[in-house]
Design an enzyme around this catalytic site. Structure first.
Site, PDB file in Angstrom:
ATOM      1  N   ASP A   1       0.819  -1.220   0.000  1.00 47.82           N
ATOM      2  CA  ASP A   1       0.000   0.000   0.000  1.00 47.82           C
ATOM      3  C   ASP A   1       0.850   1.265   0.000  1.00 47.82           C
ATOM      4  OD1 ASP A   1      -2.293  -1.623   0.222  1.00 47.82           O
ATOM      5  OD2 ASP A   1      -1.969  -1.751   2.382  1.00 47.82           O
ATOM      6  N   GLU A   2       2.029   1.180  -0.606  1.00 43.83           N
ATOM      7  CA  GLU A   2       2.937   2.333  -0.608  1.00 43.83           C
ATOM      8  C   GLU A   2       2.662   3.292  -1.756  1.00 43.83           C
ATOM      9  OE1 GLU A   2       4.148  -0.883  -0.510  1.00 43.83           O
ATOM     10  OE2 GLU A   2       5.600  -1.086   1.123  1.00 43.83           O
TER      11      GLU A   2
ATOM     12  N   LYS B   1       2.298   1.905  -5.216  1.00 41.70           N
ATOM     13  CA  LYS B   1       2.877   1.329  -6.443  1.00 41.70           C
ATOM     14  C   LYS B   1       2.017   1.650  -7.656  1.00 41.70           C
ATOM     15  CE  LYS B   1       2.720  -2.859  -4.714  1.00 41.70           C
ATOM     16  NZ  LYS B   1       2.535  -2.624  -3.289  1.00 41.70           N
TER      17      LYS B   1
ATOM     18  N   ASN C   1      -6.403  -9.847  -3.337  1.00 42.63           N
ATOM     19  CA  ASN C   1      -6.071  -9.253  -2.034  1.00 42.63           C
ATOM     20  C   ASN C   1      -5.445  -7.876  -2.230  1.00 42.63           C
ATOM     21  OD1 ASN C   1      -3.882 -10.541  -3.239  1.00 42.63           O
ATOM     22  ND2 ASN C   1      -3.011 -11.346  -1.346  1.00 42.63           N
TER      23      ASN C   1
ATOM     24  N   GLY D   1      -4.927  -4.058  -3.852  1.00 39.31           N
ATOM     25  CA  GLY D   1      -5.749  -2.957  -4.351  1.00 39.31           C
ATOM     26  C   GLY D   1      -4.812  -1.854  -4.740  1.00 39.31           C
ATOM     27  N   HIS D   2      -4.705  -1.611  -6.033  1.00 34.46           N
ATOM     28  CA  HIS D   2      -3.811  -0.554  -6.514  1.00 34.46           C
ATOM     29  C   HIS D   2      -4.662   0.633  -6.920  1.00 34.46           C
ATOM     30  CE1 HIS D   2      -0.605  -3.756  -7.725  1.00 34.46           C
ATOM     31  NE2 HIS D   2      -0.889  -3.745  -6.458  1.00 34.46           N
TER      32      HIS D   2
ATOM     33  N   THR E   1      -7.262 -10.941   3.942  1.00 36.50           N
ATOM     34  CA  THR E   1      -8.287 -10.157   3.240  1.00 36.50           C
ATOM     35  C   THR E   1      -9.527 -11.010   2.945  1.00 36.50           C
ATOM     36  OG1 THR E   1      -7.301 -10.736   1.123  1.00 36.50           O
ATOM     37  CG2 THR E   1      -6.547  -8.684   2.138  1.00 36.50           C
TER      38      THR E   1
ATOM     39  N   GLN F   1       1.376  -6.270  -2.926  1.00 40.33           N
ATOM     40  CA  GLN F   1       1.689  -6.258  -1.492  1.00 40.33           C
ATOM     41  C   GLN F   1       3.093  -5.661  -1.262  1.00 40.33           C
ATOM     42  OE1 GLN F   1       0.374  -9.563  -2.710  1.00 40.33           O
ATOM     43  NE2 GLN F   1      -1.595  -8.629  -2.369  1.00 40.33           N
TER      44      GLN F   1
ATOM     45  N   THR G   1       1.462 -12.950   3.355  1.00 44.01           N
ATOM     46  CA  THR G   1       0.543 -13.472   2.358  1.00 44.01           C
ATOM     47  C   THR G   1       1.141 -14.790   1.841  1.00 44.01           C
ATOM     48  OG1 THR G   1      -0.785 -12.961   0.423  1.00 44.01           O
ATOM     49  CG2 THR G   1       1.495 -12.132   0.398  1.00 44.01           C
TER      50      THR G   1
ATOM     51  N   THR H   1     -10.439  -4.119   1.780  1.00 46.45           N
ATOM     52  CA  THR H   1     -11.291  -4.501   2.911  1.00 46.45           C
ATOM     53  C   THR H   1     -11.845  -3.303   3.673  1.00 46.45           C
ATOM     54  OG1 THR H   1      -9.352  -4.543   4.333  1.00 46.45           O
ATOM     55  CG2 THR H   1      -9.982  -6.632   3.303  1.00 46.45           C
ATOM     56  N   GLY H   2     -11.302  -2.116   3.449  1.00 49.52           N
ATOM     57  CA  GLY H   2     -11.747  -0.931   4.176  1.00 49.52           C
ATOM     58  C   GLY H   2     -11.250  -0.902   5.623  1.00 49.52           C
TER      59      GLY H   2
ATOM     60  N   ARG I   1      -5.701   0.954   8.571  1.00 49.34           N
ATOM     61  CA  ARG I   1      -4.322   0.440   8.594  1.00 49.34           C
ATOM     62  C   ARG I   1      -3.630   0.885   9.882  1.00 49.34           C
ATOM     63  NH1 ARG I   1      -3.605   2.416   2.374  1.00 49.34           N
ATOM     64  NH2 ARG I   1      -4.545   0.602   1.409  1.00 49.34           N
TER      65      ARG I   1
ATOM     66  N   LEU J   1       4.776  12.171   1.305  1.00 43.60           N
ATOM     67  CA  LEU J   1       5.397  13.145   2.211  1.00 43.60           C
ATOM     68  C   LEU J   1       4.393  14.194   2.665  1.00 43.60           C
ATOM     69  CD1 LEU J   1       8.226  12.094   0.860  1.00 43.60           C
ATOM     70  CD2 LEU J   1       9.029  14.216   1.881  1.00 43.60           C
TER      71      LEU J   1
HETATM   72  P1  GTP Z   1      -0.888  -2.755  -2.832  1.00 46.61           P
HETATM   73  O1  GTP Z   1      -0.431  -3.697  -3.909  1.00 46.61           O
HETATM   74  O2  GTP Z   1      -2.228  -3.155  -2.308  1.00 46.61           O
HETATM   75  O3  GTP Z   1       0.133  -2.704  -1.755  1.00 46.61           O
HETATM   76  O4  GTP Z   1      -1.175  -1.256  -3.434  1.00 46.61           O
HETATM   77  P2  GTP Z   1      -0.415   0.093  -3.754  1.00 46.61           P
HETATM   78  O5  GTP Z   1       1.022   0.050  -3.370  1.00 46.61           O
HETATM   79  O6  GTP Z   1      -0.687   0.427  -5.156  1.00 46.61           O
HETATM   80  O7  GTP Z   1      -1.075   1.174  -2.821  1.00 46.61           O
HETATM   81  P3  GTP Z   1      -2.614   1.553  -2.612  1.00 46.61           P
HETATM   82  O8  GTP Z   1      -3.181   1.956  -3.900  1.00 46.61           O
HETATM   83  O9  GTP Z   1      -3.283   0.529  -1.803  1.00 46.61           O
HETATM   84  O10 GTP Z   1      -2.462   2.816  -1.625  1.00 46.61           O
HETATM   85  C1  GTP Z   1      -1.783   3.971  -1.939  1.00 46.61           C
HETATM   86  C2  GTP Z   1      -2.725   5.184  -1.770  1.00 46.61           C
HETATM   87  O11 GTP Z   1      -1.975   6.362  -1.647  1.00 46.61           O
HETATM   88  C3  GTP Z   1      -3.635   5.414  -2.961  1.00 46.61           C
HETATM   89  O12 GTP Z   1      -4.871   5.881  -2.500  1.00 46.61           O
HETATM   90  C4  GTP Z   1      -2.914   6.517  -3.767  1.00 46.61           C
HETATM   91  O13 GTP Z   1      -3.788   7.329  -4.531  1.00 46.61           O
HETATM   92  C5  GTP Z   1      -2.308   7.319  -2.676  1.00 46.61           C
HETATM   93  N1  GTP Z   1      -1.046   7.992  -2.976  1.00 46.61           N
HETATM   94  C6  GTP Z   1      -0.008   7.542  -3.736  1.00 46.61           C
HETATM   95  N2  GTP Z   1       1.030   8.412  -3.688  1.00 46.61           N
HETATM   96  C7  GTP Z   1       0.640   9.422  -2.857  1.00 46.61           C
HETATM   97  C8  GTP Z   1       1.275  10.601  -2.356  1.00 46.61           C
HETATM   98  O14 GTP Z   1       2.439  10.898  -2.648  1.00 46.61           O
HETATM   99  N3  GTP Z   1       0.530  11.398  -1.498  1.00 46.61           N
HETATM  100  C9  GTP Z   1      -0.742  11.091  -1.123  1.00 46.61           C
HETATM  101  N4  GTP Z   1      -1.391  11.919  -0.302  1.00 46.61           N
HETATM  102  N5  GTP Z   1      -1.356   9.984  -1.572  1.00 46.61           N
HETATM  103  C10 GTP Z   1      -0.686   9.159  -2.409  1.00 46.61           C
HETATM  104  P1  IMP Z   2      -4.033 -12.588   2.463  1.00 46.82           P
HETATM  105  O1  IMP Z   2      -3.074 -12.237   1.397  1.00 46.82           O
HETATM  106  O2  IMP Z   2      -5.426 -12.129   2.206  1.00 46.82           O
HETATM  107  O3  IMP Z   2      -3.958 -14.041   2.840  1.00 46.82           O
HETATM  108  O4  IMP Z   2      -3.579 -11.785   3.785  1.00 46.82           O
HETATM  109  C1  IMP Z   2      -2.381 -12.090   4.493  1.00 46.82           C
HETATM  110  C2  IMP Z   2      -1.751 -10.821   5.074  1.00 46.82           C
HETATM  111  O5  IMP Z   2      -1.302  -9.989   4.012  1.00 46.82           O
HETATM  112  C3  IMP Z   2      -2.703  -9.968   5.906  1.00 46.82           C
HETATM  113  O6  IMP Z   2      -1.953  -9.342   6.940  1.00 46.82           O
HETATM  114  C4  IMP Z   2      -3.182  -8.906   4.926  1.00 46.82           C
HETATM  115  O7  IMP Z   2      -3.608  -7.747   5.571  1.00 46.82           O
HETATM  116  C5  IMP Z   2      -1.902  -8.682   4.115  1.00 46.82           C
HETATM  117  N1  IMP Z   2      -2.186  -8.201   2.754  1.00 46.82           N
HETATM  118  C6  IMP Z   2      -2.661  -8.929   1.726  1.00 46.82           C
HETATM  119  N2  IMP Z   2      -2.795  -8.157   0.624  1.00 46.82           N
HETATM  120  C7  IMP Z   2      -2.383  -6.918   0.985  1.00 46.82           C
HETATM  121  C8  IMP Z   2      -2.249  -5.677   0.276  1.00 46.82           C
HETATM  122  O8  IMP Z   2      -2.533  -5.559  -0.920  1.00 46.82           O
HETATM  123  N3  IMP Z   2      -1.750  -4.631   0.961  1.00 46.82           N
HETATM  124  C9  IMP Z   2      -1.378  -4.745   2.269  1.00 46.82           C
HETATM  125  N4  IMP Z   2      -1.492  -5.875   2.982  1.00 46.82           N
HETATM  126  C10 IMP Z   2      -1.977  -6.951   2.343  1.00 46.82           C
HETATM  127 MG    MG Z   3      -3.167  -1.640  -1.708  1.00 46.78          MG
END
Ligand code: GTP
Ligand code: IMP
Ligand code: MG
Length: 407
Positions: free
Chosen positions: A13-14, A16, A38, A40-41, A129, A219, A234, A296-297, A300, A327
């Site tokens: 959830d950084e 990506k 699992n 959510g990008h 998830t 992830q 995971t 999942t809502g 964090r 930042l």
């Molecule tokens: P996973 O594969 O689930 O780990 O997803 P992910 O790394 O793509 O991240 P995810 O989309 O779950 O969460 C990142 C959230 O931060 C999103 O809502 C983006 O729109 C938001 N976001 C990304 N970069 C920035 C930033 O620099 N500042 C702010 N305020 N939000 C950001």
């Molecule tokens: P699972 O992948 O649903 O089996 O979950 C295993 C662990 O990975 C749990 O702690 C989840 O919260 C975490 N996890 C799975 N997918 C994500 C993701 O996309 N972002 C952050 N954590 C995750």
């Molecule tokens: Mg995510």
């Protein structure tokens, strides 16, 4: 070498999704390598938010070939929902979206078992998830799973699925019926079969043509099944090496490994988070950063950035560039950065900044934000390629143009 891997450095959830969407402007293909729904990008373009769970984050760019590799596990319903959402947004995916024929199929009983185990008081709480990820990978490594190519011969797939259903029912009191399984397989074959391909060959052909390819991790690397904080992980390989396996390419093709991290830490689910903070401070970051799971809502958990941990992650993945996001979320807060551990306790340095949402270059960043970023670079001995200070595409500073141009 034409491949760039983008992985979540720590717990996922950084951001990506946004970075891959950005890099995709200069690339030819984006590959989702592992995991399933699992993930959510989130991508925000002109205020419009798209959440992708299986389909690669490059899909919003018409010129990009999107590939879902063999390391993934696919839920046909979620895949169909994503296609519907793309259609509703007028994003065409015909002839540029392929699914590996050897990826595995998530079945209704996988989802039921995942929920059952998660809710069973006698089990270790992982905080999954509940999307059926672990049971699906269990069938895969047990060599009894259903691969997407099995959907081309439905009768065979049905026999296998009924056997597997019986296996799970033997161990858990789950309600999924044979009829539901048969119906699901029939629906899944309609949805998925048109996209099946030998995606490893497709990718290696693209490499031979000199195309630029991004491997999209899901992830974060500390949720990796082998190297994460087991058992709070995971069930897939979320490291950069795992991305190569999941995509079906040789590691010698990889030019850059970008580790994406936030200016602070978050974690969904249970497991260690040494720099965790609680109370008002964490609530504030959670609200401003909208730190709620995109699948999942769930709220964090929040903590400060942990440099000793990041150092390990850099080595584990061979990260040669870091992208630091969010930042802006820490604007006007007393920011802490864990620089070392003494007697098992984190030692922090403090910073404070307020970043303008329209910053255009490094020089215009507040001094403390620059010191914070330099401290990260110096400690882990890796250069930053990108700084994010907002969810929009333009709220991004590219510090290393060659990464953007050379993907
Ligand atoms: P996973 O594969 O689930 O780990 O997803 P992910 O790394 O793509 O991240 P995810 O989309 O779950 O969460 C990142 C959230 O931060 C999103 O809502 C983006 O729109 C938001 N976001 C990304 N970069 C920035 C930033 O620099 N500042 C702010 N305020 N939000 C950001
Ligand atoms: P699972 O992948 O649903 O089996 O979950 C295993 C662990 O990975 C749990 O702690 C989840 O919260 C975490 N996890 C799975 N997918 C994500 C993701 O996309 N972002 C952050 N954590 C995750
Ligand atoms: Mg995510």
């Amino acid at each position: 070498m034409t491949i760039t891997i983008v992985i979540g450095a720590v717990w996922g959830d950084e951001g990506k999704g946004k970075i891959i969407d950005y890099l995709a402007t200069k690339a030819n293909a984006v590959v989702r390598c592992a995991g399933g729904p699992n993930a959510g990008h989130t991508i925000v373009v002109n205020g419009k938010k798209s959440i992708l769970r299986l389909i690669p984050s490059g899909i919003l760019h018409k010129h990009i070939t999107c590939i879902i590799g063999a390391g993934t596990v696919i839920d046909a319903k979620v895949f169909q929902e994503e296609l519907d959402n793309l259609k509703a947004q007028d994003v065409s995916y015909q002839n540029r979206l392929a699914l590996s024929q050897t990826a595995h199929l998530i079945m209704p009983y996988h989802i039921e078992v995942d929920k059952y185990r998660e809710e069973d008081k006698n089990n270790v709480k992982i905080g999954t998830t509940k999307k059926g990820i672990s049971p699906c990978y269990e069938d895969k490594v047990g060599r009894r799973g259903i691969r997407l190519e099995d959907l081309q011969e439905l009768e065979k797939a049905e026999i296998l699925a009924k056997k597997n259903l019986a296996y799970w029912k033997n161990n858990f009191s789950i309600k999924t019926t044979e009829e539901e399984v048969v119906n699901y397989l029939s629906e899944a074959s309609k949805v998925l079969v048109p996209f099946l391909a030998d995606t490893s060959k497709q990718l290696n052909d693209l490499i031979d043509e000199g195309k630029k390819i991004i491997l999209e991790g899901a992830q974060g690397s500390l949720l990796d099944i082998d190297y994460g904080s087991y058992p709070f992980v995971t069930s897939s390989s979320t490291t950069s090496a795992g991305a190569c396996v999941g995509a079906g390419i040789g590691p010698n093709q990889v030019k850059n490994v970008i580790g994406v991290l936030k200016a602070y830490s978050t974690r969904v689910g249970t497991g260690p988070l040494e720099t965790e903070i609680f109370g008002e401070e964490s609530d504030r970051i959670r609200e401003i950063g909208r730190e709620y799971g995109s699948v999942t809502g769930r709220p964090r958990r929040i903590g400060w950035l942990d440099l000793p941990l990041l150092k390990k992650v850099v080595k584990l993945n061979g990260i040669n560039y870091l992208a630091v996001t969010k930042l802006d979320v820490l604007n006007n807060l007393d920011v802490k950065l864990c620089v070392e551990y003494k007697d098992g306790k984190p030692v922090y340095q403090s910073y404070k900044w307020n970043i303008d949402s329209e910053v255009k270059d490094w020089r215009s960043l507040p001094e403390d934000a620059k010191s914070f970023l330099r401290k990260i670079e110096d400690t882990v001995d890796v250069s930053l390629c990108l700084v994010g200070f907002g969810p929009e595409r333009h709220q991004t500073l590219w510090l290393e143009r060659k990464v953007l141009d050379g993907v």
